[in-house]
Design a protein around this motif. Structure first.
Motif, PDB file in Angstrom:
ATOM      1  N   THR A 193     -64.858  36.821 -11.211  1.00 16.49           N
ATOM      2  CA  THR A 193     -64.158  35.870 -11.989  1.00 16.49           C
ATOM      3  C   THR A 193     -65.479  35.503 -13.208  1.00 16.49           C
ATOM      4  O   THR A 193     -66.625  35.343 -12.830  1.00 16.49           O
ATOM      5  N   GLU A 194     -64.850  35.012 -14.197  1.00 15.04           N
ATOM      6  CA  GLU A 194     -65.945  34.776 -15.511  1.00 15.04           C
ATOM      7  C   GLU A 194     -65.210  33.367 -15.954  1.00 15.04           C
ATOM      8  O   GLU A 194     -64.275  33.230 -16.489  1.00 15.04           O
ATOM      9  N   VAL A 195     -65.994  32.277 -16.168  1.00 15.33           N
ATOM     10  CA  VAL A 195     -65.788  31.153 -16.701  1.00 15.33           C
ATOM     11  C   VAL A 195     -66.933  30.770 -17.828  1.00 15.33           C
ATOM     12  O   VAL A 195     -68.182  30.732 -17.258  1.00 15.33           O
ATOM     13  N   PHE A 242     -51.962  39.324 -17.528  1.00 14.61           N
ATOM     14  CA  PHE A 242     -52.718  38.220 -18.201  1.00 14.61           C
ATOM     15  C   PHE A 242     -54.043  37.773 -17.430  1.00 14.61           C
ATOM     16  O   PHE A 242     -54.077  37.534 -16.226  1.00 14.61           O
ATOM     17  N   GLY A 243     -55.100  38.029 -18.055  1.00 23.07           N
ATOM     18  CA  GLY A 243     -56.516  37.279 -17.765  1.00 23.07           C
ATOM     19  C   GLY A 243     -57.204  38.476 -16.799  1.00 23.07           C
ATOM     20  O   GLY A 243     -58.148  38.204 -16.415  1.00 23.07           O
ATOM     21  N   VAL A 244     -56.701  39.496 -16.702  1.00 24.43           N
ATOM     22  CA  VAL A 244     -57.163  40.446 -15.571  1.00 24.43           C
ATOM     23  C   VAL A 244     -57.649  41.677 -16.247  1.00 24.43           C
ATOM     24  O   VAL A 244     -56.633  42.530 -16.951  1.00 24.43           O
ATOM     25  N   ILE A 245     -58.978  42.342 -16.058  1.00 24.13           N
ATOM     26  CA  ILE A 245     -59.089  43.571 -16.347  1.00 24.13           C
ATOM     27  C   ILE A 245     -60.020  44.172 -15.017  1.00 24.13           C
ATOM     28  O   ILE A 245     -59.838  43.719 -14.135  1.00 24.13           O
ATOM     29  N   VAL A 267     -60.192  28.325  -3.830  1.00 23.15           N
ATOM     30  CA  VAL A 267     -58.983  27.971  -3.189  1.00 23.15           C
ATOM     31  C   VAL A 267     -57.675  28.611  -3.258  1.00 23.15           C
ATOM     32  O   VAL A 267     -56.790  28.846  -2.276  1.00 23.15           O
ATOM     33  N   SER A 268     -57.510  29.176  -4.433  1.00 23.04           N
ATOM     34  CA  SER A 268     -56.407  29.976  -4.738  1.00 23.04           C
ATOM     35  C   SER A 268     -56.347  31.419  -3.973  1.00 23.04           C
ATOM     36  O   SER A 268     -55.166  31.770  -3.671  1.00 23.04           O
ATOM     37  N   PHE A 290     -52.526  38.967  -5.752  1.00 21.04           N
ATOM     38  CA  PHE A 290     -53.763  38.290  -5.486  1.00 21.04           C
ATOM     39  C   PHE A 290     -54.410  38.000  -6.853  1.00 21.04           C
ATOM     40  O   PHE A 290     -54.634  36.482  -6.942  1.00 21.04           O
ATOM     41  N   GLN A 291     -54.397  38.697  -7.723  1.00 24.30           N
ATOM     42  CA  GLN A 291     -54.952  38.594  -9.066  1.00 24.30           C
ATOM     43  C   GLN A 291     -54.296  37.401  -9.712  1.00 24.30           C
ATOM     44  O   GLN A 291     -54.869  36.490 -10.278  1.00 24.30           O
ATOM     45  N   LYS A 292     -53.021  37.609  -9.689  1.00 28.37           N
ATOM     46  CA  LYS A 292     -52.096  36.536 -10.291  1.00 28.37           C
ATOM     47  C   LYS A 292     -52.168  34.987  -9.683  1.00 28.37           C
ATOM     48  O   LYS A 292     -52.428  34.192 -10.476  1.00 28.37           O
ATOM     49  N   ALA A 293     -52.400  35.098  -8.384  1.00 26.58           N
ATOM     50  CA  ALA A 293     -52.554  33.797  -7.811  1.00 26.58           C
ATOM     51  C   ALA A 293     -53.921  33.082  -8.300  1.00 26.58           C
ATOM     52  O   ALA A 293     -54.025  31.893  -8.472  1.00 26.58           O
ATOM     53  N   VAL A 294     -54.817  33.988  -8.369  1.00 21.18           N
ATOM     54  CA  VAL A 294     -56.077  33.480  -8.781  1.00 21.18           C
ATOM     55  C   VAL A 294     -56.061  32.786 -10.273  1.00 21.18           C
ATOM     56  O   VAL A 294     -56.606  31.806 -10.504  1.00 21.18           O
ATOM     57  N   ILE A 295     -55.581  33.740 -11.066  1.00 25.52           N
ATOM     58  CA  ILE A 295     -55.158  33.263 -12.592  1.00 25.52           C
ATOM     59  C   ILE A 295     -54.610  32.176 -12.560  1.00 25.52           C
ATOM     60  O   ILE A 295     -55.174  31.060 -13.349  1.00 25.52           O
ATOM     61  N   GLU A 296     -53.574  31.896 -11.737  1.00 28.37           N
ATOM     62  CA  GLU A 296     -52.640  30.641 -11.947  1.00 28.37           C
ATOM     63  C   GLU A 296     -53.384  29.621 -11.287  1.00 28.37           C
ATOM     64  O   GLU A 296     -53.338  28.396 -11.960  1.00 28.37           O
ATOM     65  N   GLY A 297     -54.160  29.654 -10.395  1.00 26.77           N
ATOM     66  CA  GLY A 297     -54.852  28.551  -9.749  1.00 26.77           C
ATOM     67  C   GLY A 297     -55.880  27.911 -10.886  1.00 26.77           C
ATOM     68  O   GLY A 297     -56.070  26.841 -10.906  1.00 26.77           O
ATOM     69  N   VAL A 298     -56.791  29.110 -11.259  1.00 32.09           N
ATOM     70  CA  VAL A 298     -57.586  28.501 -12.523  1.00 32.09           C
ATOM     71  C   VAL A 298     -57.038  28.213 -13.809  1.00 32.09           C
ATOM     72  O   VAL A 298     -57.482  26.956 -14.259  1.00 32.09           O
TER      73      VAL A 298
END
Length: 95
Positions: A63-65, A38-41, A86-87, A7-15
């Protein structure tokens, strides 16, 4: 606590389609925390009272942007947050 790596990977890939993802430092950390992928803590969310721990939902994330990044604009930040939603929904609909 409730890590869902796919799930986290899908979100990171979408962002990542919208904006850059923060890279780990030379010690493999983001904001001082060990990187899970990658991108997840991961944080002890319940212990810290973070919002993602309040519902008990199966799929949660925070998430943080960062709008102060020289590579981001307010518009990019908004679009990136939409990409998170969406992701995440696309992933859930496929499981």
């Amino acid at each position: 606590e409730n890590l869902k790596p796919e799930f986290q990977k899908a979100v990171i890939e979408g962002v990542a389609k919208v904006t850059h993802i923060a890279e780990a430092d030379s010690d493999g950390r983001l904001i001082g925390e060990k990187i899970e992928q990658f991108g997840v803590i991961a944080y002890p969310c319940r212990e810290l009272g973070l919002c993602m721990s309040l519902t008990g939902a199966e799929y949660v994330t925070t998430t943080e942007v960062y709008p102060d990044s020289p590579r981001a604009t307010p518009e990019i930040c908004t679009v990136a947050q939409v990409a998170v939603i969406v992701s995440g929904l696309d992933f859930i609909l496929q499981v």
